[in-house]
Design an enzyme around this catalytic site. Structure first.
Site, PDB file in Angstrom:
ATOM      1  N   HIS A 102     -27.457  27.387  -8.892  1.00  0.00           N
ATOM      2  CA  HIS A 102     -26.134  26.802  -8.639  1.00  0.00           C
ATOM      3  C   HIS A 102     -26.275  25.486  -7.853  1.00  0.00           C
ATOM      4  CE1 HIS A 102     -24.957  31.244  -8.763  1.00  0.00           C
ATOM      5  NE2 HIS A 102     -24.136  30.731  -9.651  1.00  0.00           N
ATOM      6  N   MET A 138     -19.099  31.717  -9.756  1.00  0.00           N
ATOM      7  CA  MET A 138     -18.532  32.976  -9.263  1.00  0.00           C
ATOM      8  C   MET A 138     -19.145  33.327  -7.905  1.00  0.00           C
ATOM      9  SD  MET A 138     -17.762  35.270 -12.588  1.00  0.00           S
ATOM     10  CE  MET A 138     -19.412  35.864 -12.865  1.00  0.00           C
ATOM     11  N   ASN A 162     -22.040  33.862  -4.757  1.00  0.00           N
ATOM     12  CA  ASN A 162     -23.354  34.479  -4.558  1.00  0.00           C
ATOM     13  C   ASN A 162     -24.424  33.460  -5.001  1.00  0.00           C
ATOM     14  OD1 ASN A 162     -25.547  36.967  -5.713  1.00  0.00           O
ATOM     15  ND2 ASN A 162     -24.909  36.723  -3.615  1.00  0.00           N
ATOM     16  N   LEU A 163     -24.322  32.298  -4.383  1.00  0.00           N
ATOM     17  CA  LEU A 163     -25.044  31.127  -4.890  1.00  0.00           C
ATOM     18  C   LEU A 163     -26.549  31.231  -4.674  1.00  0.00           C
ATOM     19  CD1 LEU A 163     -22.571  28.357  -3.700  1.00  0.00           C
ATOM     20  CD2 LEU A 163     -22.610  29.623  -5.867  1.00  0.00           C
TER      21      LEU A 163
HETATM   22  P1  AMP Z   1     -22.015  31.974 -12.376  1.00  0.00           P
HETATM   23  O1  AMP Z   1     -21.804  31.921 -10.898  1.00  0.00           O
HETATM   24  O2  AMP Z   1     -23.033  32.961 -12.820  1.00  0.00           O
HETATM   25  O3  AMP Z   1     -20.722  32.026 -13.149  1.00  0.00           O
HETATM   26  O4  AMP Z   1     -22.651  30.564 -12.753  1.00  0.00           O
HETATM   27  C1  AMP Z   1     -22.022  29.363 -12.406  1.00  0.00           C
HETATM   28  C2  AMP Z   1     -22.733  28.219 -13.070  1.00  0.00           C
HETATM   29  O5  AMP Z   1     -24.087  28.202 -12.647  1.00  0.00           O
HETATM   30  C3  AMP Z   1     -22.756  28.324 -14.599  1.00  0.00           C
HETATM   31  O6  AMP Z   1     -22.581  27.019 -15.166  1.00  0.00           O
HETATM   32  C4  AMP Z   1     -24.138  28.849 -14.870  1.00  0.00           C
HETATM   33  O7  AMP Z   1     -24.636  28.496 -16.140  1.00  0.00           O
HETATM   34  C5  AMP Z   1     -24.920  28.165 -13.778  1.00  0.00           C
HETATM   35  N1  AMP Z   1     -26.181  28.869 -13.512  1.00  0.00           N
HETATM   36  C6  AMP Z   1     -26.342  30.177 -13.190  1.00  0.00           C
HETATM   37  N2  AMP Z   1     -27.653  30.480 -13.078  1.00  0.00           N
HETATM   38  C7  AMP Z   1     -28.328  29.327 -13.328  1.00  0.00           C
HETATM   39  C8  AMP Z   1     -29.709  28.973 -13.391  1.00  0.00           C
HETATM   40  N3  AMP Z   1     -30.671  29.877 -13.160  1.00  0.00           N
HETATM   41  N4  AMP Z   1     -30.038  27.697 -13.681  1.00  0.00           N
HETATM   42  C9  AMP Z   1     -29.070  26.765 -13.930  1.00  0.00           C
HETATM   43  N5  AMP Z   1     -27.754  27.033 -13.889  1.00  0.00           N
HETATM   44  C10 AMP Z   1     -27.380  28.291 -13.601  1.00  0.00           C
END
Ligand code: AMP
Length: 281
Positions: A34, A27, A29-30
């Site tokens: 990510h 989503m 805001n990397l």
């Molecule tokens: P999001 O942008 O929050 O939807 O996350 C996108 C992907 O990044 C998802 O597969 C999350 O599980 C992964 N993700 C988010 N935070 C972390 C983290 N701290 N460590 C590993 N993967 C992450």
């Protein structure tokens, strides 16, 4: 690196690809968590596509959809430096052209209604639906997800199995700050004081693992004490549970592979974390 802002552009590019592709859905805001998924994706496939889409279908009515941080330019810069082939950053109208109310959906039963699904009704329907759509749009051989969102990972694994989707799901360990807090786009909502308290969430899981891994203690009372401790530390606990990893049902004394899962609020920010471990004989 190419930026695809629409589905037609993406499909045009995809038709020309002959090499293997790994998708990393996000989503935006990397953060480094990510980017570690991207690094892992590169080990599996010749080309990596990252999707950036704040998916309205997975947000509840009173959740942070409108305020969710959107930082496309900085995200693209970080992804270009990491050697990503393509970024797919579509508009909501491109993904849900008929509108959310009449959208065909994917339900992964049982696992979607517990834990985070109990507190966020419809959340995993939204997740499963967007991930299935992204798989159809990008047509990757591999897709990488973080263990940070453990229930999401297992929902997607079950969806892929149930629908026989031709995508290998790869999971990446949770990336943490030096003090142990799992990196998350939502950490930016924490006040200075809340950010100081937040690492206690993972510290508590580590402490509970020590109590539970030999199987001698009564899991229920250990979890109750853990929840009480988090409350004393200033968290509002949504759940703190010991489950078996595959379907996240309640662990029995016969289950050796276990996962502790927690969701708790600091102020208005909902944090989640988990810790997998094996019961030691
Ligand atoms: P999001 O942008 O929050 O939807 O996350 C996108 C992907 O990044 C998802 O597969 C999350 O599980 C992964 N993700 C988010 N935070 C972390 C983290 N701290 N460590 C590993 N993967 C992450």
């Amino acid at each position: 690196m190419q930026l695809f802002k629409g589905l037609e552009e993406l499909r045009g590019w995809r038709k020309q690809q002959t090499q293997s592709i790994a998708l990393v859905p996000t989503m935006g805001n990397l953060h480094e968590g990510h980017l570690k998924l991207v690094d892992l994706a590169k080990r599996y496939a010749d080309k990596v596509v990252v999707s950036i889409f704040v998916n309205p279908m997975q947000f509840g009515k009173n959740e942070d959809l409108d305020n969710y941080p959107r930082t496309l330019e900085a995200d693209c810069q970080a992804l270009a430096e990491r050697g990503v082939a393509g970024v797919f950053a579509p508009q909501v109208s491109d993904i849900y052209p008929r509108g959310l109310d009449v959208q065909t959906v994917i339900e992964v039963p049982q696992i979607s209604d517990i834990l985070c699904g109990a507190s966020r009704p419809g959340h995993f329907r939204g997740v499963a639906t967007i991930v299935a759509k992204l798989f159809n749009m990008v047509q990757p051989q591999y897709a990488v997800f973080g263990e940070k969102d453990y229930q999401q990972l297992q929902v997607i694994r079950l969806m892929v199995k149930d629908l026989s989707l031709p995508v290998d799901i790869i999971s990446a360990p949770t990336e943490r700050a030096l003090d142990g807090l799992a990196l998350s786009s939502r950490n930016g909502y924490l006040s200075h004081q809340e950010r100081q308290q937040a690492p206690q969430l993972y510290a508590t899981l580590q402490q509970l693992q020590k109590c539970l891994q030999h199987g001698e203690e009564d899991a229920k009372s250990v979890l109750q004490d853990g929840a009480q401790q988090l409350t004393t530390l200033g968290f509002k606990v949504d759940y703190l549970e010991l489950r078996r990893p595959s379907d996240l049902q309640v662990a029995t004394p016969d289950d050796n592979d276990l996962v502790l899962l927690v969701a708790a609020y600091l102020g208005t920010t909902r944090l989640i974390d988990n810790l997998q471990f094996a019961r030691q004989p």
